[in-house]
Design an enzyme around this catalytic site. Structure first.
Site, PDB file in Angstrom:
ATOM      1  N   ALA A 174       0.801  -1.276   0.073  1.00  0.00           N
ATOM      2  CA  ALA A 174      -0.063   0.062  -0.167  1.00  0.00           C
ATOM      3  C   ALA A 174       0.912   1.199   0.095  1.00  0.00           C
ATOM      4  CB  ALA A 174      -0.863  -0.081   1.236  1.00  0.00           C
ATOM      5  N   ALA A 223       3.781 -15.776 -15.158  1.00  0.00           N
ATOM      6  CA  ALA A 223       3.374 -17.082 -14.425  1.00  0.00           C
ATOM      7  C   ALA A 223       2.962 -16.930 -13.003  1.00  0.00           C
ATOM      8  CB  ALA A 223       4.700 -17.833 -14.192  1.00  0.00           C
ATOM      9  N   ALA A 224       3.347 -16.054 -12.178  1.00  0.00           N
ATOM     10  CA  ALA A 224       2.890 -15.579 -10.950  1.00  0.00           C
ATOM     11  C   ALA A 224       1.347 -14.939 -11.007  1.00  0.00           C
ATOM     12  CB  ALA A 224       3.721 -14.515 -10.195  1.00  0.00           C
ATOM     13  N   LYS A 225       1.307 -14.021 -11.978  1.00  0.00           N
ATOM     14  CA  LYS A 225      -0.159 -13.655 -12.135  1.00  0.00           C
ATOM     15  C   LYS A 225      -0.906 -14.427 -12.662  1.00  0.00           C
ATOM     16  CE  LYS A 225       0.679  -9.314 -10.956  1.00  0.00           C
ATOM     17  NZ  LYS A 225       0.386  -8.906  -9.493  1.00  0.00           N
ATOM     18  N   TYR A 281       6.976 -13.095 -13.830  1.00  0.00           N
ATOM     19  CA  TYR A 281       5.840 -12.236 -13.538  1.00  0.00           C
ATOM     20  C   TYR A 281       4.347 -12.563 -14.121  1.00  0.00           C
ATOM     21  CZ  TYR A 281       3.114  -7.751 -12.982  1.00  0.00           C
ATOM     22  OH  TYR A 281       2.375  -6.584 -12.711  1.00  0.00           O
TER      23      TYR A 281
HETATM   24  P1  NAP Z   1       4.621  -0.244  -6.878  1.00  0.00           P
HETATM   25  O1  NAP Z   1       4.145   1.281  -7.070  1.00  0.00           O
HETATM   26  O2  NAP Z   1       5.961  -0.728  -7.178  1.00  0.00           O
HETATM   27  O3  NAP Z   1       4.127  -0.851  -5.722  1.00  0.00           O
HETATM   28  C1  NAP Z   1       4.187  -2.274  -5.186  1.00  0.00           C
HETATM   29  C2  NAP Z   1       4.663  -2.056  -3.733  1.00  0.00           C
HETATM   30  O4  NAP Z   1       4.651  -3.267  -3.152  1.00  0.00           O
HETATM   31  C3  NAP Z   1       5.681  -1.402  -3.401  1.00  0.00           C
HETATM   32  O5  NAP Z   1       5.739  -0.305  -2.594  1.00  0.00           O
HETATM   33  C4  NAP Z   1       6.715  -2.431  -2.846  1.00  0.00           C
HETATM   34  O6  NAP Z   1       7.768  -2.028  -1.918  1.00  0.00           O
HETATM   35  C5  NAP Z   1       5.830  -3.291  -2.174  1.00  0.00           C
HETATM   36  N1  NAP Z   1       6.476  -4.753  -2.137  1.00  0.00           N
HETATM   37  C6  NAP Z   1       7.304  -5.477  -2.700  1.00  0.00           C
HETATM   38  N2  NAP Z   1       7.655  -6.579  -2.260  1.00  0.00           N
HETATM   39  C7  NAP Z   1       6.766  -6.734  -1.159  1.00  0.00           C
HETATM   40  C8  NAP Z   1       6.716  -7.649  -0.054  1.00  0.00           C
HETATM   41  N3  NAP Z   1       7.409  -8.668  -0.312  1.00  0.00           N
HETATM   42  N4  NAP Z   1       5.916  -7.458   0.848  1.00  0.00           N
HETATM   43  C9  NAP Z   1       5.167  -6.057   0.980  1.00  0.00           C
HETATM   44  N5  NAP Z   1       5.209  -5.405   0.326  1.00  0.00           N
HETATM   45  C10 NAP Z   1       6.032  -5.489  -1.084  1.00  0.00           C
HETATM   46  O7  NAP Z   1       3.748  -1.051  -8.112  1.00  0.00           O
HETATM   47  P2  NAP Z   1       2.400  -0.923  -8.568  1.00  0.00           P
HETATM   48  O8  NAP Z   1       2.381  -0.505 -10.024  1.00  0.00           O
HETATM   49  O9  NAP Z   1       1.584   0.008  -7.780  1.00  0.00           O
HETATM   50  O10 NAP Z   1       1.887  -2.330  -8.451  1.00  0.00           O
HETATM   51  C11 NAP Z   1       1.046  -2.644  -7.729  1.00  0.00           C
HETATM   52  C12 NAP Z   1       0.331  -4.163  -8.139  1.00  0.00           C
HETATM   53  O11 NAP Z   1      -0.359  -3.992  -9.126  1.00  0.00           O
HETATM   54  C13 NAP Z   1       1.261  -5.140  -8.315  1.00  0.00           C
HETATM   55  O12 NAP Z   1       0.635  -6.583  -7.943  1.00  0.00           O
HETATM   56  C14 NAP Z   1       1.443  -5.157  -9.891  1.00  0.00           C
HETATM   57  O13 NAP Z   1       1.845  -6.436 -10.248  1.00  0.00           O
HETATM   58  C15 NAP Z   1       0.076  -4.883 -10.153  1.00  0.00           C
HETATM   59  N6  NAP Z   1       0.032  -4.251 -11.724  1.00  0.00           N
HETATM   60  C16 NAP Z   1       0.471  -3.328 -11.990  1.00  0.00           C
HETATM   61  C17 NAP Z   1       0.496  -2.820 -13.134  1.00  0.00           C
HETATM   62  C18 NAP Z   1       0.853  -1.418 -13.728  1.00  0.00           C
HETATM   63  O14 NAP Z   1       0.911  -1.265 -14.962  1.00  0.00           O
HETATM   64  N7  NAP Z   1       1.461  -0.677 -12.984  1.00  0.00           N
HETATM   65  C19 NAP Z   1      -0.404  -3.474 -14.190  1.00  0.00           C
HETATM   66  C20 NAP Z   1      -0.866  -4.732 -13.844  1.00  0.00           C
HETATM   67  C21 NAP Z   1      -0.591  -5.169 -12.672  1.00  0.00           C
HETATM   68  P3  NAP Z   1       9.198  -1.733  -2.409  1.00  0.00           P
HETATM   69  O15 NAP Z   1       9.214  -0.298  -2.986  1.00  0.00           O
HETATM   70  O16 NAP Z   1       9.943  -1.733  -1.125  1.00  0.00           O
HETATM   71  O17 NAP Z   1       9.680  -2.808  -3.409  1.00  0.00           O
END
Ligand code: NAP
Length: 245
Positions: free
Chosen positions: A12, A155-157, A153
């Site tokens: 978050a 595969a995980a999704k 990524y």
């Molecule tokens: P983001 O801004 O990088 O946010 C992800 C957050 O998760 C970061 O604050 C990160 O902390 C934290 N995190 C990483 N590993 C963790 C762990 N082991 N335990 C707890 N927190 C952890 O990325 P976002 O774009 O908002 O992505 C959020 C979700 O949406 C992800 O699941 C991503 O795969 C999905 N998503 C994103 C997109 C897109 O276009 N952006 C598209 C499809 C899906 P750190 O900064 O310390 O690593």
């Protein structure tokens, strides 16, 4: 709509996760703000409090089951219930298959897939006891269509989508729903890291002609957490401007 509800949002402190925390809080929920990046989580907790809602910070890793159980126990101790679990934390370690290391594979699978498992497992017992729960997993369009350079990524999704359907089937009898969202190209730090060529390629495939915003994702997650979605479970909702249809 979420007055009195308690929501946990993982990752978050990030782009999409912080928008989810603000959206659920603006609807009345108390929020556990989880992120490995503790200062980022604290900043989001302050935003939740500025909206007039209570917040708790948790800096545990989603891949650590004991830490996630402790997080859930902390929320139960303070607020007595855990109603909404949003599995959003994520990372990328992109590389073509030929060059992908075991470490890159293991890390991404651990945060996304093991993470969603650990957090879901941690809330299952309390949600079963209270006969209410809304679990929402953040998957991705690449979990459906694949993505070169993202074997780990995607595969995980894809695994998260299968986990969503199994969770929905196992827990439906206790009034616990589980759904996934599959965002496309959303403007956050994660997509900033993509080069201009990849960015242009993605944008050219979006019929609505614009990248998504974190709020576009947060609004659908709010809907899935709200009473309006009480009869929806096991579904994957694409939030991608029409990229995949
Ligand atoms: P983001 O801004 O990088 O946010 C992800 C957050 O998760 C970061 O604050 C990160 O902390 C934290 N995190 C990483 N590993 C963790 C762990 N082991 N335990 C707890 N927190 C952890 O990325 P976002 O774009 O908002 O992505 C959020 C979700 O949406 C992800 O699941 C991503 O795969 C999905 N998503 C994103 C997109 C897109 O276009 N952006 C598209 C499809 C899906 P750190 O900064 O310390 O690593």
């Amino acid at each position: 709509m979420l007055e009195g509800r308690v929501a946990i949002v993982t990752g978050a402190g990030g782009g999409i996760g912080s928008a989810i925390a603000r959206r659920l809080a603006s609807s009345g929920a108390k929020i556990v703000v989880n992120d490995l990046d503790e200062p980022a989580a604290q900043a989001v907790a302050a935003e939740v409090e500025a909206l007039g809602r209570e917040a708790m910070v948790n800096a545990g890793s989603v891949a650590d089951l004991a830490a996630m159980e402790a997080m859930v126990a902390g929320a139960l101790e303070r607020w007595g219930t855990v109603d909404i679990m949003v599995n959003n934390a994520g990372i990328t370690r992109d590389s073509l298959l030929l060059k992908m290391t075991e470490e890159q594979w293991d890390l991404v699978i651990a945060v996304h897939l093991r993470g969603a498992f650990c957090c879901t497992k941690a809330v299952t017992r309390p949600m079963m006891k209270q006969r209410y729960g809304r679990i929402i997993n953040v998957a991705s369009v690449v979990g459906v269509m694949g993505s070169p350079g993202q074997a780990n990524y995607s595969a995980a999704k894809g695994g998260i989508i299968a986990l969503t359907k199994t969770t929905a089937r196992e827990l439906a009898g206790r009034n616990i729903t589980c759904n996934a969202v599959a965002p496309g190209f959303i403007e956050t730090r994660m997509t900033e890291a993509l080069g201009p060529a990849v960015r242009e390629e993605y944008l050219s495939r979006i019929p609505l002609g614009r990248p998504g915003l974190p709020e576009d994702v947060a609004n659908v997650i709010h809907f899935l957490a709200s009473p309006d979605a009480d009869y929806i479970t096991g579904q994957v909702i694409h939030i991608d401007g029409g990229m995949v249809m």
